[in-house]
Structures are given as C-alpha cells and as structure tokens.
Design an enzyme around this catalytic site. Sequence first.
Site, short mmCIF file in Angstrom:
data_model
loop_
_atom_site.label_atom_id
_atom_site.label_comp_id
_atom_site.label_asym_id
_atom_site.label_seq_id
_atom_site.Cartn_x
_atom_site.Cartn_y
_atom_site.Cartn_z
CB ALA A 113 -0.89 -0.01 1.24
N GLY A 164 0.65 -4.95 0.95
CA GLY A 164 -0.54 -5.02 0.11
C GLY A 164 -0.27 -5.68 -1.23
CD GLU A 174 -2.16 -7.48 3.07
OE1 GLU A 174 -1.84 -6.34 2.68
OE2 GLU A 174 -2.65 -7.71 4.19
CD GLU A 213 1.84 -5.39 5.72
OE1 GLU A 213 2.64 -6.31 6.04
OE2 GLU A 213 1.04 -5.50 4.77
N1 CAA Z 1 4.63 3.19 -0.75
C1 CAA Z 1 5.05 4.35 -1.32
N2 CAA Z 1 6.20 4.46 -2.01
C2 CAA Z 1 6.98 3.36 -2.11
C3 CAA Z 1 6.62 2.14 -1.53
C4 CAA Z 1 5.36 2.07 -0.83
N3 CAA Z 1 4.91 0.93 -0.30
N4 CAA Z 1 7.60 1.23 -1.78
C5 CAA Z 1 8.53 1.89 -2.50
N5 CAA Z 1 8.17 3.16 -2.70
C6 CAA Z 1 8.90 4.20 -3.42
C7 CAA Z 1 10.10 4.69 -2.61
O1 CAA Z 1 9.72 5.66 -1.66
C8 CAA Z 1 10.98 5.24 -3.73
O2 CAA Z 1 10.50 6.52 -4.07
P1 CAA Z 1 11.56 7.75 -4.32
O3 CAA Z 1 12.40 7.27 -5.50
O4 CAA Z 1 10.67 8.89 -4.66
O5 CAA Z 1 12.34 7.87 -3.08
C9 CAA Z 1 10.71 4.32 -4.89
O6 CAA Z 1 9.46 3.66 -4.60
C10 CAA Z 1 11.77 3.25 -5.03
O7 CAA Z 1 11.91 2.58 -3.79
P2 CAA Z 1 13.32 2.38 -3.05
O8 CAA Z 1 14.25 3.48 -3.39
O9 CAA Z 1 13.03 2.14 -1.62
O10 CAA Z 1 13.82 1.04 -3.80
P3 CAA Z 1 14.78 -0.08 -3.20
O11 CAA Z 1 15.12 -0.96 -4.34
O12 CAA Z 1 15.91 0.55 -2.44
O13 CAA Z 1 13.89 -0.88 -2.12
C11 CAA Z 1 11.90 -2.00 -1.32
C12 CAA Z 1 12.78 -1.63 -2.55
C13 CAA Z 1 12.65 -3.00 -0.43
C14 CAA Z 1 10.65 -2.66 -1.88
C15 CAA Z 1 11.57 -0.71 -0.52
O14 CAA Z 1 11.06 0.27 -1.43
C16 CAA Z 1 10.53 -0.93 0.56
O15 CAA Z 1 10.84 -1.45 1.60
N6 CAA Z 1 9.29 -0.47 0.28
C17 CAA Z 1 8.23 -0.52 1.29
C18 CAA Z 1 7.68 -1.94 1.45
C19 CAA Z 1 6.61 -1.96 2.53
O16 CAA Z 1 6.84 -1.63 3.66
N7 CAA Z 1 5.40 -2.37 2.12
C20 CAA Z 1 4.25 -2.44 3.03
C21 CAA Z 1 3.43 -1.17 2.91
S1 CAA Z 1 2.14 -1.09 4.14
C22 CAA Z 1 0.89 -2.08 3.52
O17 CAA Z 1 1.01 -2.64 2.45
C23 CAA Z 1 -0.36 -2.18 4.39
C24 CAA Z 1 -1.30 -3.25 3.96
O18 CAA Z 1 -1.34 -4.33 4.51
C25 CAA Z 1 -2.23 -3.04 2.86
#
Ligand code: CAA
Length: 258
Positions: free
Chosen positions: A65, A109, A112, A132
């Site tokens: 998400a 998400g 999911e 999460e």
């Molecule tokens: N939401 C918003 N933006 C996101 C995102 C997310 N879930 N995941 C990645 N992005 C964005 C980053 O902020 C980044 O944007 P900028 O270039 O503007 O900074 C861009 O995508 C590229 O990401 P990274 O630079 O972080 O890329 P990476 O290769 O270094 O890492 C990753 C990849 C490990 C997937 C890392 O991006 C990450 O950990 N993302 C978050 C994953 C996460 O926590 N997901 C759970 C979200 S909560 C949820 O989903 C609730 C639910 O149950 C529905």
Amino acid sequence: MSFENIIVETRNRVGLITLHRPQALNALNDALVDEVGKALDAFEADENIGAIVITGSAKAFAAGADIGAMAEFSYMDAYKGDYITRNWERVKTCRKPVIAAVAGYALGGGCELAMMCDMIIAADSAKFGQPEIKLGVLPGAGGTQRLPRAIGKAKAMDMCLTARMMNADEAERSGLVARVVPADRLLDEAMSVATTISGFSLPVVMMIKESVNRAFESSLNEGLLFERRVFHSAFALQDQKEGMAAFVAKRKADFRHL
Ligand code: CAA
C-alpha cells in the site's frame, strides 16, 4: 477507458492488467486500486474474456500500500474511509479466474493483492513479504488471514512477525505459488495458463472457482454438498454435452460458454 496507473490489454480471451506506477514500485494507492476495479468490471462484463492476468514490472509486482498516502491518517480517516477493504474487495469478488504474475517485490498489500487472486505464478526473482510490522502497523488487506491458509501458521507467523521475505522457491515449496518460471518467461507462462483456462467452458470455470473457494468457507461436508449440487447443474450446460460428445468422437471440444 483510459487509465493512469495501470495498462489494460486484451489478448485472445485473456484480459491483462499491468500495474504501472514505476516511480513508486507500483505502490497501491486508491486511484490505482479503483482503476483495477474498473478494469475488472469491464473484463467481467465482456463475454469474450475467459480469464484475467494481473502483473507488475520486473522489479516489483507491488511494494505494498502507498505509505505516503496513509502516513498521516488518523484512526477516523482509516475507519470512516473503510481504508484498504473499500475498493480492494472488487478483486475478491471477480467471478472469472484471476492469475497474479509476480516478478520482484510483492510486499505488504502487494503480497495481499497477489493472494486475493486465484493463482500466483512467480518469476524466480519474486520476493514475498508482509513487512508492515516495520512500519508500526499490521497487514490490512488479508495478510494475517490468507497467508496462514496458504502456507500454514508457522511460516505465516514468521513472515508477519519478523518481516522477512520469502523467495520464489520457498514460496512454491510452501504452497503460496502454483508455478515458478524464469523471469523472462513469466508473462508468457501466465498468459499461456490464462489462455488454456479461457478455452474451457466459462460457466464451468466459474463453477470450479466458486467451489474451490467454498472449501475455505465451509466444513468438508457442506463443501462436498455444494460441489455435488454445482456438479449436477453442469448437466444443464450445452458445453457438457459438447465436452462429452467430443471425447466420445475423439475430437477437440468446441466450447461455446453456454
Ligand atoms: N509506498 C510508497 N512508495 C513506495 C513504496 C510504498 N509501499 N515502496 C517503494 N516506494 C517508493 C520509494 O519511496 C521510492 O521513491 P523515491 O524514489 O521517490 O524515493 C521508490 O518507490 C523506489 O523505492 P526504493 O528506493 O526504496 O527502492 P529499493 O530498491 O531501495 O527498495 C523495497 C525496494 C525493499 C521494496 C523498498 O522500497 C521498501 O521497503 N518499500 C516498502 C515496502 C513496505 O513496507 N510495504 C508495506 C506497505 S504497508 C501495507 O502494504 C499495508 C497493507 O497491509 C495493505
């Protein structure tokens, strides 16, 4: 219909939805999920579509998400807006089979969303996770419920409580994904599976989907009764006559989806 966060195509009898927010690794915001819902509405209404594939990019199916969109939410924002479930339910309620073709990250998400689909086909690059907990929240689109049903309590607890990612091989061994293929063959494989399914009788395909899903909602005896009733109803189909006649005549069945 024009979309900003997804690309929608039709190939033969298969509807293809490609998640397309490359700048955010396909993070799932309301606009994107609403668009997926609209595309599913159109594919479900189209009698020339027999199966649907949802895919992402080589780097990410979806990284979860959209964290930026919800970072400042209050409890009332989340509760009143029925956050997450409001528009995600459309994936669950689609009556035609939906295949998730997953390469790269399927996190939060994203994992999911893949699990809401009927089958996951994974590239060898796929990484599944429910991270999460690292954000101070928990899975909110079915992770704590669908993951244990798919891979059992031990691994579901491990993933949800430690945020560790599971690679494609482990996901296949654990029962989360149906098939693993080399990354460069992912879409071909998913489209081929969807094309095979869409060549069968659509009403039978829908009956099978409904019956398998019933296994997760009922006791064994109730599920068996449901299956038998649906099985009996299949004898009302022209496609049943055609399928069995074709077998007897040693020819390929020509299903008309009736
Ligand atoms: N939401 C918003 N933006 C996101 C995102 C997310 N879930 N995941 C990645 N992005 C964005 C980053 O902020 C980044 O944007 P900028 O270039 O503007 O900074 C861009 O995508 C590229 O990401 P990274 O630079 O972080 O890329 P990476 O290769 O270094 O890492 C990753 C990849 C490990 C997937 C890392 O991006 C990450 O950990 N993302 C978050 C994953 C996460 O926590 N997901 C759970 C979200 S909560 C949820 O989903 C609730 C639910 O149950 C529905």
